[in-house]
Design an enzyme around this catalytic site. Sequence first.
Site, PDB file in Angstrom:
ATOM      1  N   ASP A  56      18.013  -6.800 -10.085  1.00  0.00           N
ATOM      2  CA  ASP A  56      17.608  -8.196 -10.162  1.00  0.00           C
ATOM      3  C   ASP A  56      16.955  -8.557  -8.821  1.00  0.00           C
ATOM      4  O   ASP A  56      16.972  -7.771  -7.870  1.00  0.00           O
ATOM      5  CB  ASP A  56      18.831  -9.087 -10.473  1.00  0.00           C
ATOM      6  CG  ASP A  56      18.404 -10.418 -11.072  1.00  0.00           C
ATOM      7  OD1 ASP A  56      19.207 -11.034 -11.771  1.00  0.00           O
ATOM      8  OD2 ASP A  56      17.231 -10.819 -10.871  1.00  0.00           O
TER       9      ASP A  56
HETATM   10  C1  GLC Z   1      16.134 -13.901 -11.433  1.00  0.00           C
HETATM   11  C2  GLC Z   1      17.112 -13.744 -12.561  1.00  0.00           C
HETATM   12  C3  GLC Z   1      16.723 -12.702 -13.578  1.00  0.00           C
HETATM   13  C4  GLC Z   1      15.200 -12.688 -13.715  1.00  0.00           C
HETATM   14  C5  GLC Z   1      14.636 -12.185 -12.397  1.00  0.00           C
HETATM   15  C6  GLC Z   1      13.107 -12.157 -12.415  1.00  0.00           C
HETATM   16  O1  GLC Z   1      16.820 -13.973 -10.214  1.00  0.00           O
HETATM   17  O2  GLC Z   1      18.467 -13.502 -12.216  1.00  0.00           O
HETATM   18  O3  GLC Z   1      17.386 -13.017 -14.806  1.00  0.00           O
HETATM   19  O4  GLC Z   1      14.820 -11.830 -14.774  1.00  0.00           O
HETATM   20  O5  GLC Z   1      15.076 -12.963 -11.291  1.00  0.00           O
HETATM   21  O6  GLC Z   1      12.610 -13.439 -12.549  1.00  0.00           O
END
Ligand code: GLC
Length: 717
Positions: free
Chosen positions: A266
Amino acid sequence: MTEAQLKDLLTQMTTEEKVGQLLQLATPFFKGASDRGEITGPMENMNINEEDIKHTGSVLGASGARETINIQKTHLEENRLGIPLLFMSDIIHGFKTIFPVPLAIGCSWDIELAEKSAAVAAKEAAASGVHVTFAPMVDLSRDPRWGRVMESTGEDPHLNSQFARAFVRGFQGDLDNDAHKVASCVKHFAAYGAPEGGRDYNTVDMSEWMLRENYLPAYKAALEEGCEMVMTAFNILNGIPATGNESLMRGILREEWGFDGVLISDWGAVKELIPHGVAEDQKQAAELALKAGVDIEMMTSCYTNHVQELIEEGSLEESTLDEGVLRILQLKNKLGLFDNPHRFASEEDEKKYILSPEHRRASRELAAKSIVLLKNEDVLPLNAEKKVALVGPFASNTDILGPWSWGGSAEDTVTVETGLNQQLKDLAVAKGTDLRDGNEEDLKAALQTAEQADVVVVALGEHSDWSGEAGCLADIRLPEVQLDLLKKMKQLGKPVVAVLFNGRPLDLREVTEHADAVVEAWYPGTEGGNAVADILLGKVNPSAKLSMSMPYSVGQVPVYYNSYSTGRPKDAPDAQERYVSQYLDIPNEPLFPFGYGLSYSQFEYGELQLSADRMTKEDTLTVTVDVTNVSDIPGEEVVQLYVRDNVGQVVRPTKELKDFRKVALQPGHTETVTFQITEPQLRYYHANMEHTSDPGEFTVFVGTNSQDVKAKRFRLE
Ligand code: GLC
């Protein structure tokens, strides 16, 4: 490309070029980008250079046919081996035609429409150059303080698994043959939905038994459905951050489940191993994450800046790097990017598909089926001839798309006012108050408007920023000014209908006390105003059922239906007055339980019939029940089947959802609903983590929600 050609390409790559494939950057880093795209996390100094960007493997947050074509074209002019970029974005519940938030979709119990919503989102996103969506989010959620419950489908592993499969089918379909599909990425692995205190990113600590029984099934279901990617969770799991957790990622995900697809961190989660306190610096963070099997580092540059050094000093095998790069090349190949790096990106198709009437209809249909009727004392459906006053901060509010609504926009959104205006003869509107602040003038105007009406609709709720990522609340009641508006409307002595727009289960005690009808609309999406009007006017008979318990108060949290008896259950026949599992000040039960939702019809359940009172492991036990629509309004009922293993080697939930059937019933019609129970449905994780069943007595329940059920016992031999 063939597998051999991919492996040959890998041999041509320098270590720097390989490491570049592991980096994912947001749109602003790319030369061909004309805008910032969607920034969904902390941006910081990445300490990367032009060369690093030339080698980058994927882009986060870009969309638009022209935009992605420009970025890709510019990139390929500079990438020595012509390795195309992957475009990945958060298309969670719609691209520009926004569907209800997943928690609302979970309440529809409509697997088919859920799949269709993902297919519509994929079609619009693919035409806009998106290759991968960071969905489905399948984190089981039992704590409404957590802001991301809106992104899940709720508290039940079986229902979440059904939706996980449906979303993967809808987004991804058959990538080799279907057009306008995007690869899906199930998230957040694992158990991100169980942070202590309901506070995002907070500690998660649970037994392997609880993890496997409740939190893992939906991720596994998504992967069984062919989901191409997995995203790591921010949280620790039993002491180790998921993103550096080798036993979780290599042990369960890759070795036990056989997942050989791309694993992405993430946003910033690789570098966050440092503040977590398991990595001294970015170099150690890179080593931990890559050894755990994390292929792509999202928006930090630990890999970029340290993998080569780790290999040269012998801390990391080059083969570990190669396996990650090969998985990324295989995904690009599966998406056809080596043959056509622009895939389905097409401005012409964008115009054809995005926000088409067909897509709007699909969103409106699913929204209406996701709206839960919680209370109705003969007020709904409204008579279109009546004079209706619509008051409250959501009366004319376009903030009904919810978090993670990608390209959804206010000008495309149908408000409640617009929706009701199209179906009512006489509608008067007055805001009455803002979300958190009110004033006498607005209140007075609303009261005057309401005094002229036959019935008052009060549209209340949460700003969409109050849920979603890092959107956590310790107090889950509506703001006082909104409750005060509702009370004052009720004091006029007219029928009052409360309609709610929120991203989490709330403490609705005061709302239900001061409203004659309560309609939970969640965030219903682009067509939300029309869907609410369809429900209020009875064009659509509500059929939704809560997929997450609505607590009596935040003091109960976590409260969920599939809980355990305890040694001193309050409802035991010989329960004592004092020494039982209870609160002295509130009930144990939620205000509205899992599976609860009213209809304008009335359904009656006959007695349960079992094909036998015992079964062997080879048998199928048939459960039948007659369900009758005893009203004069056609309607749909979600008939739910639960099972309890009365004695297990470990404690077993007092109820577990095993199956459900949505039946449409004409007035006076009786449907004999049939379920099959087989032995695999009776298996559970024993103390040694074996997933097997035991002979013994079970109880089967069938009913209209998790509390209002009919029961019969049977034995497994
Ligand atoms: C965010 C979220 C995740 C998302 C990623 C990209 O922090 O936790 O669910 O897909 O970043 O945007």
